[in-house]
Design an enzyme around this catalytic site. Sequence first.
Site, mmCIF file in Angstrom:
data_model
loop_
_atom_site.group_PDB
_atom_site.id
_atom_site.type_symbol
_atom_site.label_atom_id
_atom_site.label_comp_id
_atom_site.label_asym_id
_atom_site.label_seq_id
_atom_site.Cartn_x
_atom_site.Cartn_y
_atom_site.Cartn_z
ATOM 1 N N ASP A 342 0.827 -1.186 0.000
ATOM 2 C CA ASP A 342 0.000 0.000 0.000
ATOM 3 C C ASP A 342 0.874 1.253 0.000
ATOM 4 O O ASP A 342 1.864 1.340 0.745
ATOM 5 C CB ASP A 342 -0.899 -0.019 1.246
ATOM 6 C CG ASP A 342 -1.742 1.220 1.386
ATOM 7 O OD1 ASP A 342 -2.614 1.434 0.528
ATOM 8 O OD2 ASP A 342 -1.532 1.977 2.355
ATOM 9 N N GLU A 378 1.726 -0.522 -5.004
ATOM 10 C CA GLU A 378 0.792 0.545 -5.325
ATOM 11 C C GLU A 378 1.675 1.781 -5.486
ATOM 12 O O GLU A 378 2.125 2.354 -4.491
ATOM 13 C CB GLU A 378 -0.235 0.758 -4.215
ATOM 14 C CG GLU A 378 -1.235 1.850 -4.569
ATOM 15 C CD GLU A 378 -2.160 2.206 -3.413
ATOM 16 O OE1 GLU A 378 -3.325 2.528 -3.685
ATOM 17 O OE2 GLU A 378 -1.714 2.179 -2.248
#
Length: 714
Positions: A342, A378
Site C-alpha cells: 500500500d 501501489e
Amino acid sequence: MQVWPGEAYPLGATYDGAGTNFAVFTEAADRAELCLLHDDGSETAVELRESDGFVRHAYMPGVMPGQRYGFRVHGPYDPGRGLRCNSAKLLLDPYAKAIAGSVRWGEEVYGYHFGAPERRNDLDSAPHTMTSVVINPYFDWGDDRPPRIEYHHTVIYEAHVKGLTMRHPGLPEELRGTYAALAHPAILDHLTELGVTALELMPVHQFVNDHRLADMGLSNYWGYNTIGFFAPHNAYASWGDRGQQVLEFKSAVRALHEAGIEVILDVVYNHTAEGNHLGPTLSFKGLDNPSYYRLADDPRYYTDTTGTGNSLLMRSPHVLQLIMDSLRYWVTEMHVDGFRFDLAATLARQFHEVDRLSSFFDLVQQDPVVSQVKLIAEPWDVGEGGYQVGNFPPLWTEWNGKYRDTVRDLWRGEPRALAEFASRLTGSSDLYQDDGRRPLASINFVTCHDGFTLGDLVSYDQKRNKANGEDNRDGESHNRSWNCGTEGETDDADVLRLRARQMRNFVATLMLSQGVPMISHGDEFARTQRGNNNAYCQDNELSWVHWPEDGAGNDSSSSSGSSSDLLEFVRAMVWLRRDHPVFRRRRFFHGRPVEGTHDELSDIVWFTPEGAEMTQRDWDSAQASALTVFLNGNAISEPGPRGERIADDSFLLMFNASPGALDFLVPVDHGRQWQVVVDTARPEGVAPGGGPKVAAGDRLTLPDRSMTVLRRPA
C-alpha cells in the site's frame, strides 16, 4: 517466578516448548518492564535488565502460549524533542505474533489530556487497550508447497476476508467473515471455477478501528490502519484471539494452496494506527517515537505522506529490520506467496524525495526469501512527487493506474484515448521496457477496492458517499465513469442493456490485455455499493458481496440490471486467456515479423475499421474511437520452459467505443477464415460452441460500444 537473561534475538516473544524469550527494542527508554497480564485484570511486571544494542530481553520458564503481555517504558516524555515515553501506557510488542482484544477508546489510551495536549496523561491504559499474545509456532503443514504460479499464468482476485464471505448462503453462519470461510469449499469452488490463481487479501495485519469512526458509529472496514505487522487480524478469526487466529489463518492458506491458489497480502508498511501528535499511544510511539516515525523539523509533529497522520521512518535500521522480519515471517511461517504494498512510494522516501534505489528496495533485492515471492507496488502516495507508476525497480510489478484510467476513458468515449489505449492493451512498454521489465510488470485492473465497483462504474457519474459522514467530500471526484444515460438505479431496459454491454467490454478488455489481470471481488456479479466510491468505513451490507441464493450467479438487485450471464462471461474470458499464450506474452511485441517463426506477418498489426493499417494521422485523430488489432499466434518470440517454440491461434480484436454502429472489414492479408469467439453485443457475450464464421474481406457490423474477437486456428 523465574527470570533468566534470555537472548536479544529474535525480537518479540519466542516460545520454545519450555518457556518464552522476550525481546524488545527501545533506545529511548531509561528502563523497560515486561507485563504479564492475567484474566482477573491484574498484571505481573518484570524489569528487563539485560540490554544488547538497545534490545531489552529476558527468558521466562513456564510462560506458555496464550499468555497475554505488554511493555511499559520508563523514560522521557518530552514531545519537543520527539520523545513520548509514558509508563502508564501498556504497549503492544511490535513483533507480537497475535494480539487479543480491541481498543476501548477514551483518554486512557492517549499520552496527553484532551483539554491540554501539552500535559502528560498518567491514566493507566491497560484496561482499555489491546494486548500481545504468546503463540505456539508449531503447525502441521503436511505437504504444503507454494504453488509458484508464474506471472504469465496469474489471474489475481482482490478480496476482503469479511466482505467476500459474510453473505455467502453456502457458508455456516459461524464461519462467515472469517479466515475459516476462505478454506470452505463454497469459496474455493467459486474461485477455481472462475479461473483465479491468486487471492489478494485486503489488510489482514492486526489493525485498529479509528477513534473518530467509532464515535460516528462506523469502523475501519478496509483495515489500512495497522498496529501489528506480524499478527493476523483477530476479528477475522472464528476460533479465538489467544493465538487461534494464527492457526486459522495458516489453515486457510493450506486449503487455498491445495486448490492451486496463491495468497497475496495487501500490506501497510508506510504508517501505523497511532496517527499524528494527537493520536493514541499504543506501541511504537511509547517505545521509541523518533526511531520509528518520520518527525517534522519541529519534532512535536509528524511528516505525513500517507494522509493518515504519520509515516514510518524508512531510513531507520530498526524500521527496515521490522519490515523485512515481518515479510520473511509471513513467507516462511505463514506460507504466503507475495505482497501488495500500500502507498509504496512512501517506502521509497528516505528523506523527502522518492528514490527507487532507497535502502528498502536494496534490502528486498538481496533478501533470499522476500525477493523470491510476488512483489506488487501501489506506486503512489499523497506526498509531493508521489505518483510513480513505471518507476519501481525491475524486481517489482505495479498496480497500473494508467491502465485503469485509459481503459475507462476509451469505453466512456473520451477523445484522444486511442493511442494510449493501444499502449495499455499491449503491456505498457512506455512504462516498463526502458528498465528491463516486461509486460508482466503491469498489474492491469479496471476496478479495485478503492473507487467504484464495476456495476457502479457504468451506473454513476457522481460519487454518493454521504453515509461516510463527511458530507460527500471524501473519495475521488474524477472517476472516469459513465452512467450510460441515467444516474443510479433505473428500470430503463435500454440503459440496463448498455450497462451490461459496457461491463462485458471492460472484462473482455482486461482479460485480453498483455500483463497480469486483477478482478475486484464481486465484480463478476456486477456488485454495487450504490455509488459509494470510498466505502472504507462501511462494514455492512453496502460493502459485502451479495451472493445469489445458490452461491453462484448474479445479484439481481444491482442497478446495472445484468443477469447471471455476466458471471459466465467472466469465467469464459478468464479461460480464453488461460488457453491462449498470445494474450499473456512474456515479452513486448516487436511490430515486425519475428525471426525463426517462419511467418512473414508481423507479430501485431493495427487496422482502422476499414481494414487499412493505422497511420499516425489515424492515431492522432481526436475522434478516433475504433480499431482492429491483429495478434499473430505464429510470431510469439519467447520460448517455452524447455526452449520449445510457442505457437498459438491468431486473433483479431475489434473495438468499437463510438456511440454508433460501425462496419469493420476483416483484413484481407492476415488469414482467410475466422470464427467469432467473443461478441460483447450479445447478452451472453460468447456464442455457445463458437460464433459464426467469417472470411477475409467480409464486413461485420459492431453495435455502438461493443467488442468482437475473431479466432483463426494455428
